[in-house]
Scaffold this active site. Structure first.
Site, PDB file in Angstrom:
ATOM      1  CE  LYS A   1      26.002 -95.439  57.964  1.00  0.00           C
ATOM      2  NZ  LYS A   1      24.635 -96.487  58.639  1.00  0.00           N
ATOM      3  CB  CYS A   2      25.861 -91.347  64.454  1.00  0.00           C
ATOM      4  SG  CYS A   2      23.920 -91.077  65.155  1.00  0.00           S
ATOM      5  N   PRO A   3      27.358 -88.954  63.959  1.00  0.00           N
ATOM      6  CG  PRO A   3      29.181 -87.956  64.471  1.00  0.00           C
ATOM      7  CD  PRO A   3      29.003 -88.642  63.549  1.00  0.00           C
ATOM      8  CB  ILE A   4      25.370 -86.705  60.319  1.00  0.00           C
ATOM      9  CG1 ILE A   4      26.922 -86.782  60.012  1.00  0.00           C
ATOM     10  CG2 ILE A   4      24.287 -85.246  59.223  1.00  0.00           C
ATOM     11  CD1 ILE A   4      27.088 -86.862  58.776  1.00  0.00           C
TER      12      ILE A   4
ATOM     13  CG  ASP B   1      24.106 -94.824  61.751  1.00  0.00           C
ATOM     14  OD1 ASP B   1      23.558 -95.700  62.459  1.00  0.00           O
ATOM     15  OD2 ASP B   1      24.398 -93.994  61.790  1.00  0.00           O
TER      16      ASP B   1
END
Ligand SMILES: Cc1ncc(COP(=O)(O)O)c(C=O)c1O
Lengths: 380, 81
Positions: free
Chosen positions: B17-20, B44
């Site tokens: 998932k963002c921000p990853i 995502d």
């Protein structure tokens, strides 16, 4: 100064003291059915019509153009679908901006399911609709309605309503203006055929929306017909809440010139300070041509939900368009359409009376919260 | 698709998932030579907007986003500096 700084006015403005007084008084005298003919009913009718006159005056309309709904969302749904229905013979095409409130998009989806067509006009990096494309879209044959908000609810950017209205007028297309974020704070931009707003955004109680249909605009309720509210909105009006909504609108407008300028200066302070004290941050939306109370920024590498949780612990009520913070898994359609970061997003929207000290305290705690969240995520 | 530059590095951020995905990209872009392309694989929906927005903020170049058959995108970024 209260313990929690409430910075989410774009979601709901706290009840204005004038609205509270009016509500308490009207609960006792405005409960009867305004459509009946006995004494109590006439009193409720009088209160309702007086509120209608006040709201009409505040919004630059005639009383018989104003109907009360149960929310801003319902005003938009009924306004969009009722105008489309009334103009079926003119065409079945709806033109809207890409960053309109979800109520506009959802009404458009109903229209599409029923065989109508929808055209969404994109926005620039600031969130402002492409006026040239909007004007070209309404110039094509078969356009039944165009929609444009006064200012965006997530980033504050004002839309070019007057120019869009001129383009619509040239082609005989009615323009619905969703003024939810600016009614009570700024003058209503000219040129609308249908106007919608929501009382709890200007310090009135929740559960009151306003749908204004300019005389001469073809309109036919999409819902089963009912005698109330000039056949535009079915159901028994909440007279006490409407009275309070009108009182709040008048009071907010009376204070607006000074108070909104003060809030706008605080927004400027946040816009200017945040990039200086937080690395890798982008303040989004138009810095000048905007709603006075809204400022939004996105912090790179930060989970928006984590930041909101930390801000809540530190005593700040703010909101976010990031996907993991909303109830949906999709990022905000507004941020997506603008092409700006959708993560690490924080919207600060200042209510009437927000103190400069609260804003300063926010700016004092923000850098360390962001730094800690980045550190925990392993960002150097 | 035939003219797409072969990426020098592929970052698999599928399922993240963002921000990853953005954090991974920021960490690893310096592993490739100047003007080389990094491909971020992500599903995502936020990444579809966020990788190009990151490029704009960081003055790298978003080359293009290509749909993956199994869902998601390969988002190509050219290292500018
Ligand atoms: C621009 C805009 N339109 C419509 C609405 C809907 O108003 P309500 O909350 O009264 O349903 C909102 C509320 O968020 C809004 O910001």
């Amino acid at each position: 100064m209260s313990l929690v700084a409430y910075f989410d006015a774009a979601s709901s403005e706290p009840l204005h003291p004038r609205a509270r007084e009016a509500l308490l008084a009207a609960v006792d005298v405005g409960w009867a059915d305004p459509a009946r003919l006995y004494g109590q009913a006439r009193r409720a009718h009088l209160l309702l019509e007086q509120a209608r006159t006040e709201v009409a005056e505040a919004l630059g309309a005639r009383p018989d153009e104003v109907s009360f709904t149960s929310s801003g969302t319902q005003a938009v749904h009924l306004g969009v679908l009722g105008t489309l229905h009334g103009r079926r013979r003119a065409g079945r095409h709806l033109v809207t901006g890409a960053v309109e409130h979800s109520s506009v998009l959802h009404a458009g989806q109903v229209h599409e399911r029923e065989g109508g067509t929808v055209e969404t006009v994109g926005v620039d990096l600031l969130g402002r609709v492409d006026l040239g494309r909007f004007a070209a879209a309404v110039a094509r044959p078969g356009v039944a309605l165009a929609c444009l908000q006064s200012a965006n609810h997530e980033v504050g950017t004002a839309q070019p309503v007057a120019a869009a209205a001129a383009a619509c007028a040239e082609h005989g297309v009615p323009l619905l203006v969703d003024a939810a974020q600016t009614a009570g704070r700024m003058p209503v931009p000219p040129g609308w055929s249908v106007l919608t707003a929501s009382a709890h955004k200007w310090g009135g109680p929740a559960g009151v929306g306003v749908l204004v249909v300019r005389k001469g605009t073809r309109f036919r309720s999409y819902l089963p017909e009912d005698e109330r509210e000039r056949r535009r909105v079915p159901g028994f009006e909440n007279v006490p809440a409407i009275v309070a909504a009108a009182a709040a609108l008048r009071a907010s407008l009376a204070e607006a010139a000074a108070e909104q300028a003060r809030l706008s200066a605080l927004v400027d302070r946040i816009r200017e300070t945040v990039p200086k004290i937080v690395p890798d941050v982008e303040v989004i939306g138009d810095p000048v041509d905007r709603a006075p109370h809204i400022v939004t920024f996105s912090c790179l590498y930060v989970d928006g939900e984590a930041l909101l949780t930390e801000l809540d612990k530190a005593g700040f009520a703010v909101s976010s368009g990031s996907s993991c913070t909303a109830s949906t898994l999709r990022p905000s359609h507004v941020l997506e359409a603008m092409g700006v970061l959708t993560h690490g997003n924080v919207r600060v929207s200042l209510p009437r009376g927000a103190a400069a000290e609260e804003v300063d305290r926010f700016l004092a705690v923000l850098p360390d919260l962001v730094r800690r969240i980045r550190q925990d995520a392993g960002v150097a | 698709m035939t003219e797409v530059t072969q990426p020098a590095l592929t970052i698999d951020a599928l399922g993240k998932k963002c921000p990853i995905p953005i954090i991974m990209l920021a960490e690893q872009i310096n592993y490739v030579p100047l003007n080389a392309v990094v491909a971020v694989l992500a599903d995502d929906p936020a990444a579809y907007t966020d990788v190009p927005a990151w490029c704009r903020l960081k003055s790298h170049r978003h080359v293009g986003s290509y749909e993956l058959p199994e869902g998601g995108w390969a988002i190509h970024v050219r290292r500018n500096y």
